[in-house]
Design an enzyme around this catalytic site. Structure first.
Site, PDB file in Angstrom:
ATOM      1  N   LYS A 129     -39.991 -24.615  10.364  1.00  0.00           N
ATOM      2  CA  LYS A 129     -40.310 -24.101  11.602  1.00  0.00           C
ATOM      3  C   LYS A 129     -42.125 -23.760  11.094  1.00  0.00           C
ATOM      4  CE  LYS A 129     -39.768 -22.514  15.927  1.00  0.00           C
ATOM      5  NZ  LYS A 129     -38.121 -21.287  16.423  1.00  0.00           N
ATOM      6  N   SER A 178     -37.476 -23.010  21.256  1.00  0.00           N
ATOM      7  CA  SER A 178     -38.128 -23.611  20.390  1.00  0.00           C
ATOM      8  C   SER A 178     -38.581 -24.183  19.037  1.00  0.00           C
ATOM      9  CB  SER A 178     -39.242 -21.981  20.272  1.00  0.00           C
ATOM     10  OG  SER A 178     -38.597 -21.369  19.499  1.00  0.00           O
ATOM     11  N   SER A 232     -33.198 -20.611  20.742  1.00  0.00           N
ATOM     12  CA  SER A 232     -34.218 -21.605  20.053  1.00  0.00           C
ATOM     13  C   SER A 232     -33.853 -21.961  19.046  1.00  0.00           C
ATOM     14  CB  SER A 232     -35.518 -20.555  19.085  1.00  0.00           C
ATOM     15  OG  SER A 232     -36.368 -20.067  21.252  1.00  0.00           O
TER      16      SER A 232
END
Length: 472
Positions: A82, A157, A181
Protein backbone atom coordinates in the site's frame (compact mmCIF):
# COMPACT_ATOMS: atom_id res chain seq x y z
CA UNK A 1 2.51 -20.90 -16.31
CA UNK A 2 -1.02 -20.01 -17.41
CA UNK A 3 -2.34 -16.89 -15.73
CA UNK A 4 -5.39 -18.54 -14.22
CA UNK A 5 -3.15 -21.25 -12.78
CA UNK A 6 -0.90 -18.56 -11.30
CA UNK A 7 -3.83 -16.56 -9.89
CA UNK A 8 -5.20 -19.64 -8.15
CA UNK A 9 -1.96 -20.26 -6.24
CA UNK A 10 -1.73 -19.17 -2.64
CA UNK A 11 1.41 -17.58 -1.18
CA UNK A 12 1.96 -20.78 0.82
CA UNK A 13 1.79 -22.84 -2.37
CA UNK A 14 4.10 -20.48 -4.27
CA UNK A 15 6.73 -20.63 -1.54
CA UNK A 16 6.49 -24.42 -1.38
CA UNK A 17 6.83 -24.80 -5.14
CA UNK A 18 9.90 -22.56 -5.14
CA UNK A 19 11.50 -24.62 -2.35
CA UNK A 20 10.77 -27.83 -4.22
CA UNK A 21 12.26 -26.42 -7.42
CA UNK A 22 8.99 -26.84 -9.35
CA UNK A 23 8.50 -23.12 -9.97
CA UNK A 24 11.08 -20.34 -10.09
CA UNK A 25 10.78 -16.84 -8.61
CA UNK A 26 11.39 -15.52 -12.13
CA UNK A 27 8.35 -17.41 -13.41
CA UNK A 28 6.18 -16.17 -10.54
CA UNK A 29 7.22 -12.56 -11.00
CA UNK A 30 6.71 -12.66 -14.75
CA UNK A 31 3.27 -14.21 -14.23
CA UNK A 32 2.41 -11.45 -11.78
CA UNK A 33 3.48 -8.78 -14.26
CA UNK A 34 1.50 -10.48 -17.04
CA UNK A 35 -1.54 -10.61 -14.79
CA UNK A 36 -1.22 -6.91 -14.03
CA UNK A 37 -0.94 -6.13 -17.72
CA UNK A 38 -4.15 -8.05 -18.35
CA UNK A 39 -6.25 -6.62 -15.50
CA UNK A 40 -4.89 -3.22 -14.47
CA UNK A 41 -6.57 -1.04 -17.10
CA UNK A 42 -9.95 -2.19 -15.81
CA UNK A 43 -9.40 -1.82 -12.05
CA UNK A 44 -6.48 0.58 -11.35
CA UNK A 45 -5.11 -1.29 -8.33
CA UNK A 46 -1.48 -0.14 -8.60
CA UNK A 47 -0.08 3.35 -8.16
CA UNK A 48 3.26 2.10 -9.54
CA UNK A 49 4.63 -1.18 -10.88
CA UNK A 50 8.37 -1.87 -10.56
CA UNK A 51 8.76 -4.44 -13.31
CA UNK A 52 12.52 -4.24 -13.90
CA UNK A 53 13.41 -4.12 -10.20
CA UNK A 54 11.11 -7.06 -9.49
CA UNK A 55 12.58 -9.15 -12.29
CA UNK A 56 16.12 -8.38 -11.18
CA UNK A 57 15.32 -9.43 -7.60
CA UNK A 58 13.64 -12.57 -8.89
CA UNK A 59 16.79 -13.56 -10.76
CA UNK A 60 18.82 -13.26 -7.54
CA UNK A 61 16.24 -15.25 -5.58
CA UNK A 62 16.18 -17.94 -8.26
CA UNK A 63 19.96 -18.32 -8.07
CA UNK A 64 19.69 -18.66 -4.30
CA UNK A 65 16.88 -21.22 -4.62
CA UNK A 66 18.98 -23.33 -6.98
CA UNK A 67 21.70 -23.30 -4.33
CA UNK A 68 19.10 -24.40 -1.73
CA UNK A 69 19.50 -21.10 0.08
CA UNK A 70 16.20 -19.51 1.09
CA UNK A 71 15.77 -16.16 2.78
CA UNK A 72 12.57 -17.09 4.55
CA UNK A 73 9.03 -18.36 4.28
CA UNK A 74 8.10 -16.05 1.36
CA UNK A 75 11.09 -16.70 -0.89
CA UNK A 76 10.08 -15.68 -4.42
CA UNK A 77 6.48 -14.69 -3.61
CA UNK A 78 5.22 -11.51 -5.40
CA UNK A 79 3.59 -8.93 -3.09
CA UNK A 80 2.03 -5.49 -3.30
CA UNK A 81 2.59 -2.66 -0.81
CA UNK A 82 0.00 0.00 0.00
CA UNK A 83 1.33 3.41 -0.96
CA UNK A 84 1.28 4.68 2.61
CA UNK A 85 4.22 2.40 3.52
CA UNK A 86 7.76 3.67 3.05
CA UNK A 87 10.16 1.73 0.83
CA UNK A 88 13.67 3.17 0.62
CA UNK A 89 14.38 4.67 -2.78
CA UNK A 90 10.77 4.53 -4.00
CA UNK A 91 8.10 7.18 -4.04
CA UNK A 92 5.48 7.17 -1.28
CA UNK A 93 2.84 9.42 -2.78
CA UNK A 94 0.00 8.65 -0.34
CA UNK A 95 -2.61 9.26 -3.04
CA UNK A 96 -1.88 12.98 -2.79
CA UNK A 97 -0.58 15.62 -5.16
CA UNK A 98 1.15 17.11 -2.14
CA UNK A 99 3.52 14.10 -2.08
CA UNK A 100 3.80 13.39 -5.78
CA UNK A 101 7.62 13.60 -5.71
CA UNK A 102 8.20 12.26 -2.19
CA UNK A 103 10.91 9.57 -2.24
CA UNK A 104 11.40 7.48 0.91
CA UNK A 105 14.82 7.27 2.52
CA UNK A 106 14.00 4.30 4.75
CA UNK A 107 11.71 1.28 4.75
CA UNK A 108 8.73 0.58 7.00
CA UNK A 109 9.25 -2.31 9.46
CA UNK A 110 6.60 -4.59 7.95
CA UNK A 111 7.97 -4.09 4.44
CA UNK A 112 11.51 -4.78 5.67
CA UNK A 113 10.33 -8.05 7.14
CA UNK A 114 8.48 -9.17 4.03
CA UNK A 115 11.54 -8.48 1.91
CA UNK A 116 13.84 -10.19 4.41
CA UNK A 117 11.60 -13.27 4.15
CA UNK A 118 12.20 -13.34 0.39
CA UNK A 119 9.11 -11.59 -0.95
CA UNK A 120 9.33 -9.61 -4.20
CA UNK A 121 7.71 -6.18 -4.27
CA UNK A 122 5.83 -5.98 -7.56
CA UNK A 123 4.49 -2.48 -6.95
CA UNK A 124 2.71 0.01 -4.76
CA UNK A 125 -1.08 -0.15 -4.45
CA UNK A 126 -3.57 2.69 -4.47
CA UNK A 127 -5.16 4.47 -1.53
CA UNK A 128 -7.47 7.46 -1.15
CA UNK A 129 -5.56 10.59 -0.18
CA UNK A 130 -3.63 10.01 3.06
CA UNK A 131 -5.87 7.04 3.78
CA UNK A 132 -8.54 9.33 5.21
CA UNK A 133 -11.72 7.67 3.87
CA UNK A 134 -13.30 4.31 3.10
CA UNK A 135 -13.92 4.86 -0.63
CA UNK A 136 -11.51 4.03 -3.48
CA UNK A 137 -10.67 7.25 -5.29
CA UNK A 138 -8.00 9.91 -4.89
CA UNK A 139 -6.97 13.16 -6.60
CA UNK A 140 -3.68 11.58 -7.66
CA UNK A 141 -4.51 8.01 -8.73
CA UNK A 142 -8.10 8.45 -9.86
CA UNK A 143 -10.65 5.68 -9.28
CA UNK A 144 -9.81 2.14 -8.16
CA UNK A 145 -12.59 -0.25 -9.17
CA UNK A 146 -14.12 -3.37 -7.71
CA UNK A 147 -13.10 -6.45 -9.74
CA UNK A 148 -16.53 -8.05 -9.20
CA UNK A 149 -18.26 -5.04 -10.80
CA UNK A 150 -16.05 -2.26 -12.11
CA UNK A 151 -18.85 0.28 -11.77
CA UNK A 152 -18.62 -0.16 -7.98
CA UNK A 153 -16.17 0.99 -5.31
CA UNK A 154 -13.53 -1.35 -3.95
CA UNK A 155 -13.75 0.29 -0.53
CA UNK A 156 -10.84 1.90 1.25
CA UNK A 157 -8.46 2.99 2.27
CA UNK A 158 -6.49 -0.18 1.40
CA UNK A 159 -8.25 -0.11 -1.96
CA UNK A 160 -5.58 -1.28 -4.36
CA UNK A 161 -4.25 -3.82 -1.87
CA UNK A 162 -7.64 -5.57 -1.78
CA UNK A 163 -8.14 -5.42 -5.54
CA UNK A 164 -4.62 -6.70 -6.31
CA UNK A 165 -5.32 -9.82 -4.27
CA UNK A 166 -8.90 -10.29 -5.50
CA UNK A 167 -8.02 -10.05 -9.20
CA UNK A 168 -5.16 -12.55 -8.89
CA UNK A 169 -2.15 -10.36 -9.59
CA UNK A 170 -0.47 -11.08 -6.23
CA UNK A 171 -1.45 -13.44 -3.39
CA UNK A 172 -0.41 -11.03 -0.63
CA UNK A 173 -0.41 -7.30 0.02
CA UNK A 174 0.11 -4.97 2.95
CA UNK A 175 -2.67 -2.69 4.16
CA UNK A 176 -3.46 -0.41 7.06
CA UNK A 177 -6.67 0.13 9.02
CA UNK A 178 -7.59 3.17 11.12
CA UNK A 179 -11.38 2.80 10.97
CA UNK A 180 -12.05 -0.13 8.65
CA UNK A 181 -9.45 0.46 5.94
CA UNK A 182 -8.44 -3.19 5.56
CA UNK A 183 -11.73 -4.84 6.47
CA UNK A 184 -14.08 -2.70 4.36
CA UNK A 185 -12.24 -3.33 1.05
CA UNK A 186 -11.70 -6.97 2.04
CA UNK A 187 -15.47 -7.30 2.44
CA UNK A 188 -16.30 -5.47 -0.79
CA UNK A 189 -13.69 -7.38 -2.81
CA UNK A 190 -14.26 -10.86 -1.37
CA UNK A 191 -10.87 -11.49 0.24
CA UNK A 192 -9.61 -12.11 3.79
CA UNK A 193 -7.95 -9.67 6.12
CA UNK A 194 -7.50 -9.32 9.85
CA UNK A 195 -6.81 -6.04 11.58
CA UNK A 196 -4.52 -7.52 14.21
CA UNK A 197 -4.37 -6.34 17.79
CA UNK A 198 -3.18 -2.74 17.85
CA UNK A 199 0.64 -2.64 17.58
CA UNK A 200 0.94 -6.38 16.87
CA UNK A 201 2.47 -5.22 13.58
CA UNK A 202 4.67 -2.14 14.08
CA UNK A 203 3.90 0.95 12.04
CA UNK A 204 6.29 3.65 10.92
CA UNK A 205 5.96 6.50 10.26
CA UNK A 206 3.41 6.69 13.03
CA UNK A 207 -0.09 7.60 11.94
CA UNK A 208 -1.49 10.90 13.27
CA UNK A 209 -4.06 8.59 14.89
CA UNK A 210 -1.62 6.00 16.15
CA UNK A 211 -4.12 4.88 18.84
CA UNK A 212 -6.46 3.77 16.01
CA UNK A 213 -4.18 2.65 13.18
CA UNK A 214 -3.30 -1.01 12.57
CA UNK A 215 -1.23 -2.60 9.83
CA UNK A 216 -1.26 -6.10 8.42
CA UNK A 217 -1.51 -8.45 5.46
CA UNK A 218 -4.39 -8.86 2.99
CA UNK A 219 -4.77 -12.26 1.33
CA UNK A 220 -7.14 -14.64 -0.44
CA UNK A 221 -7.10 -17.10 2.45
CA UNK A 222 -6.45 -17.49 6.15
CA UNK A 223 -3.35 -19.67 5.82
CA UNK A 224 -1.56 -17.07 3.69
CA UNK A 225 -2.50 -14.39 6.20
CA UNK A 226 -1.18 -16.39 9.16
CA UNK A 227 2.08 -17.13 7.37
CA UNK A 228 2.56 -13.43 6.60
CA UNK A 229 1.59 -12.33 10.12
CA UNK A 230 4.33 -14.58 11.48
CA UNK A 231 6.75 -12.61 9.32
CA UNK A 232 5.63 -9.04 10.04
CA UNK A 233 4.61 -9.19 13.74
CA UNK A 234 6.88 -8.22 16.63
CA UNK A 235 8.45 -5.08 18.11
CA UNK A 236 10.34 -2.33 16.35
CA UNK A 237 12.06 0.60 18.05
CA UNK A 238 10.43 3.05 15.64
CA UNK A 239 6.97 2.21 16.98
CA UNK A 240 6.82 2.85 20.74
CA UNK A 241 3.52 0.95 20.99
CA UNK A 242 4.73 -2.18 19.20
CA UNK A 243 4.09 -5.40 21.09
CA UNK A 244 6.62 -8.06 22.02
CA UNK A 245 6.69 -11.25 19.95
CA UNK A 246 3.48 -13.23 20.20
CA UNK A 247 5.36 -16.29 21.41
CA UNK A 248 3.65 -18.55 18.89
CA UNK A 249 3.42 -19.22 15.18
CA UNK A 250 0.04 -18.11 13.89
CA UNK A 251 0.50 -20.40 10.92
CA UNK A 252 1.13 -23.42 13.14
CA UNK A 253 -1.89 -22.71 15.36
CA UNK A 254 -4.27 -23.20 12.41
CA UNK A 255 -5.84 -26.60 12.78
CA UNK A 256 -8.61 -27.97 14.92
CA UNK A 257 -10.88 -25.21 16.18
CA UNK A 258 -10.90 -25.00 19.99
CA UNK A 259 -14.24 -24.73 21.73
CA UNK A 260 -14.91 -21.01 21.42
CA UNK A 261 -17.84 -19.07 22.82
CA UNK A 262 -19.36 -16.95 20.06
CA UNK A 263 -21.93 -14.18 20.03
CA UNK A 264 -23.76 -13.94 16.71
CA UNK A 265 -24.99 -10.36 16.33
CA UNK A 266 -27.03 -9.38 13.25
CA UNK A 267 -26.32 -5.70 13.98
CA UNK A 268 -24.84 -3.37 16.58
CA UNK A 269 -26.00 -0.02 17.99
CA UNK A 270 -29.31 -0.57 16.22
CA UNK A 271 -27.75 0.20 12.83
CA UNK A 272 -29.85 -0.79 9.82
CA UNK A 273 -28.51 -3.56 7.57
CA UNK A 274 -29.60 -3.84 3.92
CA UNK A 275 -32.02 -6.73 3.49
CA UNK A 276 -29.80 -8.51 0.95
CA UNK A 277 -26.79 -8.32 3.27
CA UNK A 278 -28.89 -9.38 6.28
CA UNK A 279 -30.10 -12.49 4.43
CA UNK A 280 -26.52 -13.57 3.68
CA UNK A 281 -25.49 -13.00 7.30
CA UNK A 282 -28.50 -14.94 8.62
CA UNK A 283 -27.60 -17.88 6.40
CA UNK A 284 -23.97 -17.74 7.54
CA UNK A 285 -25.07 -17.70 11.18
CA UNK A 286 -27.12 -20.83 10.54
CA UNK A 287 -24.12 -22.54 8.95
CA UNK A 288 -21.88 -21.57 11.85
CA UNK A 289 -24.36 -22.90 14.39
CA UNK A 290 -24.85 -26.15 12.48
CA UNK A 291 -21.34 -26.98 11.30
CA UNK A 292 -18.67 -25.27 13.45
CA UNK A 293 -17.80 -26.67 16.89
CA UNK A 294 -18.53 -23.46 18.78
CA UNK A 295 -20.79 -22.55 21.69
CA UNK A 296 -23.31 -19.87 20.75
CA UNK A 297 -23.70 -17.37 23.57
CA UNK A 298 -26.93 -15.39 23.83
CA UNK A 299 -26.08 -12.04 25.35
CA UNK A 300 -27.18 -8.44 25.01
CA UNK A 301 -24.54 -6.00 23.80
CA UNK A 302 -25.67 -2.66 25.15
CA UNK A 303 -22.56 -0.60 24.50
CA UNK A 304 -23.15 3.02 23.52
CA UNK A 305 -22.22 3.86 19.94
CA UNK A 306 -18.72 5.42 20.17
CA UNK A 307 -19.19 7.51 17.01
CA UNK A 308 -18.52 10.77 18.85
CA UNK A 309 -15.22 9.35 20.11
CA UNK A 310 -14.21 8.25 16.65
CA UNK A 311 -15.30 11.54 15.07
CA UNK A 312 -13.16 13.53 17.49
CA UNK A 313 -10.07 11.32 17.16
CA UNK A 314 -10.28 11.08 13.37
CA UNK A 315 -10.90 14.78 12.80
CA UNK A 316 -8.05 15.74 15.15
CA UNK A 317 -5.54 14.29 12.68
CA UNK A 318 -6.46 17.10 10.31
CA UNK A 319 -4.71 19.60 12.58
CA UNK A 320 -1.36 18.45 11.17
CA UNK A 321 -2.37 20.00 7.84
CA UNK A 322 -3.84 23.22 9.22
CA UNK A 323 -1.01 25.27 7.72
CA UNK A 324 -1.67 24.32 4.11
CA UNK A 325 -1.58 27.17 1.63
CA UNK A 326 -4.84 27.96 -0.21
CA UNK A 327 -3.40 26.63 -3.46
CA UNK A 328 -2.59 23.32 -1.73
CA UNK A 329 -6.06 23.08 -0.20
CA UNK A 330 -7.46 23.39 -3.73
CA UNK A 331 -5.36 20.38 -4.83
CA UNK A 332 -6.43 17.92 -2.15
CA UNK A 333 -9.53 15.78 -1.69
CA UNK A 334 -12.20 18.27 -0.68
CA UNK A 335 -13.60 15.93 1.96
CA UNK A 336 -10.16 15.84 3.52
CA UNK A 337 -9.98 19.63 3.25
CA UNK A 338 -13.26 19.91 5.19
CA UNK A 339 -11.85 17.66 7.88
CA UNK A 340 -8.73 19.84 8.15
CA UNK A 341 -10.90 22.93 8.56
CA UNK A 342 -13.07 21.20 11.18
CA UNK A 343 -10.01 20.18 13.21
CA UNK A 344 -9.42 23.83 14.15
CA UNK A 345 -12.44 23.70 16.48
CA UNK A 346 -10.99 20.92 18.64
CA UNK A 347 -9.57 22.28 21.89
CA UNK A 348 -6.82 20.54 23.84
CA UNK A 349 -9.13 19.84 26.78
CA UNK A 350 -11.69 18.36 24.36
CA UNK A 351 -9.07 15.98 23.01
CA UNK A 352 -8.11 14.74 26.47
CA UNK A 353 -11.76 14.22 27.37
CA UNK A 354 -12.10 12.15 24.20
CA UNK A 355 -9.21 9.97 25.30
CA UNK A 356 -10.92 9.47 28.66
CA UNK A 357 -14.15 8.52 26.89
CA UNK A 358 -12.19 6.09 24.74
CA UNK A 359 -10.79 4.41 27.86
CA UNK A 360 -14.28 4.06 29.33
CA UNK A 361 -15.68 2.53 26.14
CA UNK A 362 -12.75 0.15 25.89
CA UNK A 363 -13.33 -1.02 29.45
CA UNK A 364 -17.01 -1.75 28.80
CA UNK A 365 -16.17 -3.81 25.72
CA UNK A 366 -13.31 -5.68 27.40
CA UNK A 367 -15.54 -6.58 30.36
CA UNK A 368 -18.22 -7.90 28.00
CA UNK A 369 -15.65 -10.12 26.26
CA UNK A 370 -14.96 -11.84 29.59
CA UNK A 371 -18.13 -13.86 28.96
CA UNK A 372 -17.37 -14.88 25.35
CA UNK A 373 -14.41 -15.28 23.01
CA UNK A 374 -15.62 -13.97 19.65
CA UNK A 375 -18.20 -11.53 18.35
CA UNK A 376 -19.42 -12.43 14.85
CA UNK A 377 -21.44 -9.90 12.87
CA UNK A 378 -21.80 -8.17 9.49
CA UNK A 379 -18.75 -6.33 8.25
CA UNK A 380 -20.45 -3.61 6.19
CA UNK A 381 -24.25 -3.11 6.26
CA UNK A 382 -24.48 -1.95 2.63
CA UNK A 383 -23.38 -3.12 -0.80
CA UNK A 384 -20.62 -1.31 -2.68
CA UNK A 385 -21.77 1.99 -4.17
CA UNK A 386 -20.61 3.85 -7.31
CA UNK A 387 -16.85 3.68 -7.84
CA UNK A 388 -16.49 7.44 -8.24
CA UNK A 389 -18.42 8.25 -5.04
CA UNK A 390 -17.27 8.70 -1.45
CA UNK A 391 -20.30 6.87 -0.11
CA UNK A 392 -23.89 5.90 -0.82
CA UNK A 393 -26.21 8.61 -2.18
CA UNK A 394 -27.72 9.30 1.24
CA UNK A 395 -24.38 9.87 3.01
CA UNK A 396 -24.60 12.95 5.24
CA UNK A 397 -21.69 15.16 4.23
CA UNK A 398 -22.29 17.50 7.20
CA UNK A 399 -21.15 14.87 9.69
CA UNK A 400 -17.57 15.18 11.01
CA UNK A 401 -16.56 11.84 9.42
CA UNK A 402 -19.22 11.14 6.78
CA UNK A 403 -17.93 7.71 5.73
CA UNK A 404 -18.10 6.39 9.30
CA UNK A 405 -21.90 6.53 9.05
CA UNK A 406 -21.98 3.73 6.48
CA UNK A 407 -19.24 1.71 8.25
CA UNK A 408 -20.80 1.57 11.74
CA UNK A 409 -19.35 -1.84 12.57
CA UNK A 410 -15.67 -1.21 11.87
CA UNK A 411 -14.50 1.90 13.78
CA UNK A 412 -15.57 0.69 17.27
CA UNK A 413 -12.89 -1.98 17.15
CA UNK A 414 -10.21 0.48 16.09
CA UNK A 415 -11.09 2.41 19.22
CA UNK A 416 -10.66 -0.74 21.32
CA UNK A 417 -7.61 -2.03 19.44
CA UNK A 418 -9.01 -5.56 19.22
CA UNK A 419 -8.25 -8.06 16.45
CA UNK A 420 -11.06 -7.95 13.89
CA UNK A 421 -11.25 -9.84 10.61
CA UNK A 422 -13.38 -9.68 7.49
CA UNK A 423 -13.98 -13.12 6.02
CA UNK A 424 -16.17 -13.80 2.96
CA UNK A 425 -19.49 -15.46 3.78
CA UNK A 426 -21.55 -15.17 0.60
CA UNK A 427 -22.77 -12.93 -2.19
CA UNK A 428 -25.53 -10.38 -2.27
CA UNK A 429 -28.52 -10.64 -4.65
CA UNK A 430 -26.54 -8.48 -7.09
CA UNK A 431 -23.62 -10.91 -7.01
CA UNK A 432 -21.22 -8.84 -4.87
CA UNK A 433 -19.23 -10.32 -1.97
CA UNK A 434 -20.44 -10.01 1.62
CA UNK A 435 -18.01 -10.06 4.52
CA UNK A 436 -18.49 -11.45 8.00
CA UNK A 437 -16.65 -9.59 10.76
CA UNK A 438 -15.03 -11.71 13.48
CA UNK A 439 -13.78 -9.81 16.54
CA UNK A 440 -11.69 -11.30 19.34
CA UNK A 441 -10.30 -10.17 22.65
CA UNK A 442 -7.20 -8.03 22.60
CA UNK A 443 -4.08 -10.12 21.97
CA UNK A 444 -6.14 -13.21 20.98
CA UNK A 445 -5.41 -12.90 17.26
CA UNK A 446 -4.89 -16.65 16.99
CA UNK A 447 -8.48 -17.40 18.07
CA UNK A 448 -9.87 -15.15 15.34
CA UNK A 449 -7.63 -16.87 12.79
CA UNK A 450 -8.60 -20.33 14.02
CA UNK A 451 -12.30 -19.54 13.70
CA UNK A 452 -11.85 -18.03 10.24
CA UNK A 453 -9.79 -21.02 9.11
CA UNK A 454 -12.56 -23.37 10.26
CA UNK A 455 -15.13 -21.25 8.43
CA UNK A 456 -12.97 -21.28 5.29
CA UNK A 457 -12.93 -25.09 5.32
CA UNK A 458 -16.72 -25.04 5.38
CA UNK A 459 -17.25 -22.13 3.00
CA UNK A 460 -14.77 -22.30 0.11
CA UNK A 461 -15.19 -18.79 -1.25
CA UNK A 462 -12.33 -19.00 -3.75
CA UNK A 463 -14.34 -21.37 -5.94
CA UNK A 464 -16.03 -18.22 -7.26
CA UNK A 465 -13.90 -15.54 -8.90
CA UNK A 466 -14.48 -11.89 -9.91
CA UNK A 467 -15.31 -10.81 -13.43
CA UNK A 468 -11.88 -9.15 -13.60
CA UNK A 469 -9.51 -12.00 -12.80
CA UNK A 470 -6.14 -12.97 -14.24
CA UNK A 471 -6.51 -15.53 -16.98
CA UNK A 472 -10.27 -15.12 -17.37
Amino acid sequence: MELRQYAALSAVEMARLVRQGEVSPVELVQSSLNAIEETEARVNAYSAVFAEDAKARAVTLEQEARAKSFRGSLHGVPVGIKDLFLVDGYKTQRGSKLYIDSVATETAPSVERLLAAGAVMIGKTTTPELGWKAASNSPLYGVTRNPWDVSKTAGGSSSGSAVAVADGTVPLTLGSDGGGSMRVPASFCGIFSLKPTLARVPTYPLSPTEHLSHAGPMTNGVEDYALALDVVQGPDARDPQSLPPAGLSYHETLGELPKLRCVLAPTLFGAAVDSGIAAVITKAFGEISAHLPVEIVDTKLDWPDPIDIFDALWVARGALYAGLKPEDVARIDQGFARMVARSASIRLEDHFRTLQARAAFNRSVAEAFETFDLLVMPMVPIEPFAAEADGPPDMDMDKPVPWARWTPFSYPFNITGQPAASVPCGWSPSGLPVGLQVIGRRFADEKVLQFCAAWEKHFAWRQRTPSVYAGS
